[in-house]
Design an enzyme around this catalytic site. Sequence first.
Site, mmCIF file in Angstrom:
data_model
loop_
_atom_site.group_PDB
_atom_site.id
_atom_site.type_symbol
_atom_site.label_atom_id
_atom_site.label_comp_id
_atom_site.label_asym_id
_atom_site.label_seq_id
_atom_site.Cartn_x
_atom_site.Cartn_y
_atom_site.Cartn_z
ATOM 1 N N GLU A 264 8.257 29.539 5.721
ATOM 2 C CA GLU A 264 8.656 29.743 6.277
ATOM 3 C C GLU A 264 7.382 30.868 7.360
ATOM 4 O O GLU A 264 7.726 31.973 6.622
ATOM 5 C CB GLU A 264 9.925 30.439 6.864
ATOM 6 N N THR A 308 9.437 24.612 13.467
ATOM 7 C CA THR A 308 9.399 24.540 12.760
ATOM 8 C C THR A 308 8.898 22.943 12.402
ATOM 9 O O THR A 308 8.785 22.027 11.636
ATOM 10 C CB THR A 308 10.240 25.317 11.975
ATOM 11 N N HIS A 426 11.214 34.801 8.070
ATOM 12 C CA HIS A 426 12.118 34.319 9.261
ATOM 13 C C HIS A 426 12.046 34.807 10.219
ATOM 14 O O HIS A 426 12.317 36.310 9.648
ATOM 15 C CB HIS A 426 13.040 32.985 9.351
ATOM 16 N N ASP A 485 4.113 27.235 7.384
ATOM 17 C CA ASP A 485 4.718 25.792 8.620
ATOM 18 C C ASP A 485 4.253 26.079 10.666
ATOM 19 O O ASP A 485 3.691 25.806 11.714
ATOM 20 C CB ASP A 485 6.374 26.116 8.903
ATOM 21 N N HIS A 486 4.095 27.992 10.465
ATOM 22 C CA HIS A 486 3.167 28.331 11.962
ATOM 23 C C HIS A 486 3.422 29.599 11.482
ATOM 24 O O HIS A 486 3.751 30.714 10.914
ATOM 25 C CB HIS A 486 4.546 28.046 13.295
#
Length: 734
Positions: A264, A308, A426, A485-486
């Site tokens: 994440e 996500t 996150h 993911d990003h």
Amino acid sequence: MQRVISAIKKWWPDFNSTVGFFLLSVFLVWLKTYWAYKTKFSLGVSGSLQEFLLFLNPIPTAIILLGIALYFRGRIAYWLMLLINLVQTIWLFANILYYREFSDFLSLNIMNSGGSVENNLSKSIAGIIQGSDFLVFLDIIVLIVLLLTKVIKVDKTAVQKRFATLTTVFGILLMLVGYGISSKDRSGLLTRTFDNNYIVKYLGLNEYAAYNVFKTKQTADVKKEAKASDLDKIKQFVKNNSTLQNSVYFGKEKGKNVIMFHLESFQQFLIDYKVNGVEVTPNLNKFYHDQNTLAFDNFYNEVGQGKTADAEMMLETGLFGTASGSAMVNYGTSNTYQAVPAWLDQQGYTTAAFHGDVASFWNRDNTYKSWGYDYFFSKPYYKDADNASYNIGYGMKDKIFLQDAAKYVEQLPQPFYAKLITVTNHYPYDLDKQNISIEKTTTGDKTVDGYVQTARYLDQSFAEFLNWMKKSGLYDKSMIVLYGDHYGISENHPAAIAKLMGKSSVNKYDLANWQKVPFIVHAPGLQGGVNHTYGGEIDVMPTLLHLLGVSTANDVQFGQDLLATNRKQVVPFRNGDWVSAEYMKYGGNYYVTTTGTKINPKEDPRVKEIIEQTQAYVNKMLTYSDNVQTGDLLRFYTPEGFKKVKKSDYSYKKSDGLKLLKQMDKKQDTTLKDQHDQKSTMADYVTDAPELGGQPQTIQQASSSNSTSTDGAATDSATVDDSGAATDSTAVGQ
């Protein structure tokens, strides 16, 4: 002097009249909207024309919407103007918060899918919100007080209908003028752009909302009208851009388990990065540089509004997230897909996804059925998962989640495909003191500085799971895949990013490279090294399937095998920007990819032609992918060797999942537990999670052998060139 005062009185509106109150309201709505544009958003305004349009664009809709009240009289007109002002202000306020986190504007699909993302959102909002955000409500409060105290008196006289009509027409004409000027400066504004920033910058936030509603309805209509022949040109495009299989790697990992770690918000710069001489991710660094690890250092996230969810969509289906909202939420339940879990399931694999939060998050409980996952182990499967100390942010803490997940991994019939979704790293990057083992960075940006602490926690969590795999014997039978993911730190924090990068400032070129995330593939005996090919998340599906010996020649997917010898090396971003091995387009600017030199394509015909061809390729790929999603076009096509997924075959209820595990164990003796004479391997799983009785973490200090640099340390490794051939060299971290 008296004449000046008289002239002012003559032209100054009487705020005790309905029209005067209307003009005051329009001015205040314009003022706070323009203030928000300049201080709360990063719209990339350049030049006097764009500045003028930004100044102008809040006015037309303020006139049109507030002008509705002019068709009424007395108190109704006044309170209606306040109500309309309030609605516009709530919309503005919501976008300020959303933009701060996601660098984008709210869409109808995002709002409709609120249930999939609202869980635990309150904590993030508390971290996002700033005191100055509430200033957008100040004018409403002031106006109400002025009315209640009768400083402004209600005019009970009706406004002439002709005047009200002319006001509405004037607002519409003003909007059309703005659109006309905007279209000249930015051709194809509403037909070609993939970036919402352009629409808001040129037309306005309210106009963007109307456009988004229109596009959402248009998308729904597209699916109704779609037909099988719509897929013909798309299949031809995919075929024309197919790649050759790399003979060194194709089928190399056939029959092995696949364990995929979803990291994440994890960015590439964290690899080999140090804070005060201490490695942020020492375990991932070692894994990254292992001789049996393929690591890709020019790998970019390509997510859009779905973040996500978009990353998962690309990795599992080879399709981009849509231009608006999350495709998993909007299409995951009803669309037909030919995803990695279904392909591998039909190759004899057991497929399972693991997530330490509720199953409905991002509509996973429905989408995973469309993708063909046999199991989805969500929060109800884990012991004491609702224990407050076991959770932070968006779900279970990674150390606790991964240990609990291992209890089910050991029960999966082999070979299996298992995706483990971590969440602790996150936003807002909070971590309780007992789990902190590294100092914060010192950029001065509260949003940014805790990022390395949650990344370190993720690193430790991964190491614990990896150690269990080695002790249990699972490691030698598995291909381990990791991907970020990003981005974790939005480009809306340029000053902090500059400090993290060791620069005085950053430009668009730096921010484009800031979109890099790790992609790592490891297996015992795999010919590893750092591969410098340019790729992104859309390329993962064919890369993994080819390593497992599954051809994608007949698939409708838009990625290219990262190990292929003839890949294009073009990375499309969701907004239409891109990176290639030669040039880069980002934020309206063009650069030489390897040097960062800013260029003007018009000055060199050869460069202009290459850029135009690349842009056409990117636009076509994004458009075709959207067509597949919005038209549900895969319902019209089944590749050879693939069986269409029946969603009704799957249930992710805990009782059903546990029952299926027992049934499969009776049919097959291939689980990890079976290989240990039906004994659990969990005694081999060691965690230092203090919530489970482990020793609380302490801040690690740099040892004398550590460099004091905050840059990544050089590490001996092997690199792999684009052809797949291994060469000795030194890989230097970010």
